[in-house]
Design an enzyme around this catalytic site. Structure first.
Site, PDB file in Angstrom:
ATOM      1  N   LEU A  55       0.837  -1.203   0.000  1.00 50.47           N
ATOM      2  CA  LEU A  55       0.000   0.000   0.000  1.00 50.47           C
ATOM      3  C   LEU A  55       0.871   1.251   0.000  1.00 50.47           C
ATOM      4  O   LEU A  55       0.511   2.266  -0.602  1.00 50.47           O
ATOM      5  CB  LEU A  55      -0.941   0.004   1.202  1.00 50.47           C
ATOM      6  CG  LEU A  55      -1.883   1.210   1.245  1.00 50.47           C
ATOM      7  CD1 LEU A  55      -2.898   1.149   0.114  1.00 50.47           C
ATOM      8  CD2 LEU A  55      -2.584   1.302   2.591  1.00 50.47           C
ATOM      9  N   TYR A  56       2.010   1.185   0.685  1.00 50.82           N
ATOM     10  CA  TYR A  56       2.939   2.320   0.665  1.00 50.82           C
ATOM     11  C   TYR A  56       3.275   2.707  -0.768  1.00 50.82           C
ATOM     12  O   TYR A  56       3.183   3.880  -1.154  1.00 50.82           O
ATOM     13  CB  TYR A  56       4.212   1.957   1.429  1.00 50.82           C
ATOM     14  CG  TYR A  56       5.349   2.944   1.251  1.00 50.82           C
ATOM     15  CD1 TYR A  56       5.296   4.214   1.812  1.00 50.82           C
ATOM     16  CD2 TYR A  56       6.481   2.599   0.509  1.00 50.82           C
ATOM     17  CE1 TYR A  56       6.337   5.114   1.643  1.00 50.82           C
ATOM     18  CE2 TYR A  56       7.525   3.498   0.340  1.00 50.82           C
ATOM     19  CZ  TYR A  56       7.450   4.752   0.898  1.00 50.82           C
ATOM     20  OH  TYR A  56       8.462   5.642   0.729  1.00 50.82           O
ATOM     21  N   ALA A  57       3.643   1.724  -1.589  1.00 46.05           N
ATOM     22  CA  ALA A  57       3.969   1.989  -2.989  1.00 46.05           C
ATOM     23  C   ALA A  57       2.760   2.531  -3.729  1.00 46.05           C
ATOM     24  O   ALA A  57       2.871   3.444  -4.560  1.00 46.05           O
ATOM     25  CB  ALA A  57       4.483   0.723  -3.654  1.00 46.05           C
ATOM     26  N   THR A  77       0.311   4.320  -2.511  1.00 40.33           N
ATOM     27  CA  THR A  77       0.060   5.723  -2.158  1.00 40.33           C
ATOM     28  C   THR A  77       1.031   6.650  -2.879  1.00 40.33           C
ATOM     29  O   THR A  77       0.670   7.770  -3.253  1.00 40.33           O
ATOM     30  CB  THR A  77       0.162   5.955  -0.632  1.00 40.33           C
ATOM     31  OG1 THR A  77       1.490   5.687  -0.172  1.00 40.33           O
ATOM     32  CG2 THR A  77      -0.838   5.114   0.130  1.00 40.33           C
TER      33      THR A  77
END
Length: 337
Positions: A153-155, A157
């Site tokens: 999810l970091y990527a 975002t």
């Protein structure tokens, strides 16, 4: 001429280094940070203490998601440029704490875009990440390749940030540059990152967890080299690409003032070689605990940095062994070990 620059994440690793460099060359820096406790607040305060020695530095404790506070900040200060480095950091933390990432990295970034739009900021430079390449295995990673298969999810975002930035460049004639960082390391680094964890474990004589059984390759990039690229990009605002073609759309450029660049070392290093450099710098052998690859990790990264070099003259020149030695020296001083 000196500029008035907002640096978000100024108490963070890269943000504090970038602020130091800007202040040293005579710019005025307003540093923003929420000083959250994802890792040691004392370390963040100590980074800030170094910045507060400069008369042209001021600090604002503010969360990116505070819409009214962010609006007031931009109205009050009227920045020439913004270097947006604040984000919820950590790839694996996003697996267990997804909402924090959407708040900080998506909602917070929208508040940055809105501030830049309404106060007519000359250039926004923002941090993306090599993690956007996700399942892409063609290396070195090129900005001209698609990045539609994020693995965390970091990527996702950060990919969202790139898309949001383009929409604002299109709608409001904003100059926006995104920088995809590759494994930054160096003095004042983050305690959750490999170099910090390995150095701490080796000096304390404790086992270090070596993931993917040591078969990892990373494009480790020294922080001062990164800062040179960040400021070089800020000094040369994004321009429209007159050759951009909607029938063969190039993800790295656009018909509007929008650019994406990799910012890395272009010299990938085996993880075991990296650990060997730490052993040499500490004078101690590591006790290695070999582990499977972690969820969300990719086995290898390598940045094609030719575009950033052509645009800014960016050339990373710190060998990994030198950078690791400088980090270990800082770590020993800071923790008195």
């Amino acid at each position: 001429m000196s500029k008035k620059i907002l640096v978000t994440g100024a108490a963070g690793f890269i943000g504090s280094h970038a602020s130091q460099r800007l202040l040293a060359r005579g710019d005025t820096v307003v540093g923003l940070d929420n000083l959250n406790d994802y890792y040691s607040v004392q370390l963040k305060e100590d980074r800030l203490a170094r910045l507060r020695e400069h008369k042209n530095f001021s600090f604002v404790k503010l969360d990116l998601v505070d819409r009214d506070g962010m609006t007031a900040l931009f109205e009050r200060e009227q920045f020439d440029a913004v270097i947006h480095l604040a984000a919820q950091a950590g790839v694996r933390y996003s697996i267990t704490n997804p909402h924090v990432y959407v708040d900080s990295n998506v909602v917070g970034f929208l508040n940055i875009l809105e501030g830049c739009r309404h106060s007519k900021v000359g250039h926004l430079v923002f941090a993306s990440t090599s993690s956007v390449y996700g399942a892409n295995e063609t290396q070195p990673f090129s900005e001209h390749a698609g990045v539609d298969h994020p693995m965390t999810l970091y990527a996702a975002t950060k990919k969202a940030n790139e898309l949001m930035a383009h929409s604002y460049a299109h709608l409001y004639d904003m100059a926006v540059t995104g920088l995809r960082f590759f494994t930054v390391y160096g003095p004042w680094g983050r305690p959750d990152m490999a170099l910090f964890l390995f150095t701490k474990g080796i000096l304390e004589g404790k086992p270090i967890d070596v993931y993917n059984h040591g078969n990892m390759i990373r494009d480790f990039t020294y922080v001062e080299d990164i800062v040179s690229g960040v400021i070089g990009a800020m000094d040369r605002p994004a321009q429209a690409n007159p050759e951009w073609n909607g029938k063969q759309p190039d993800p790295a450029t656009s018909y509007v003032k929008y650019r994406l660049f990799n910012i890395g070392n272009n010299k990938p290093v085996q993880l075991m070689e990296f650990i060997d450099a730490i052993e040499a710098a500490t004078g101690k052998k590591a006790i290695k605990n070999f582990m499977p690859i972690q969820q969300g990790d990719v086995p290898s990264t390598c940045a094609d940095v030719s575009e950033l070099e052509a645009w800014t003259g960016f050339r990373p020149n710190t060998p990994v062994r030198e950078g690791v030695r400088l980090f270990v020296e800082w770590y020993r001083r800071y923790y008195n070990v």
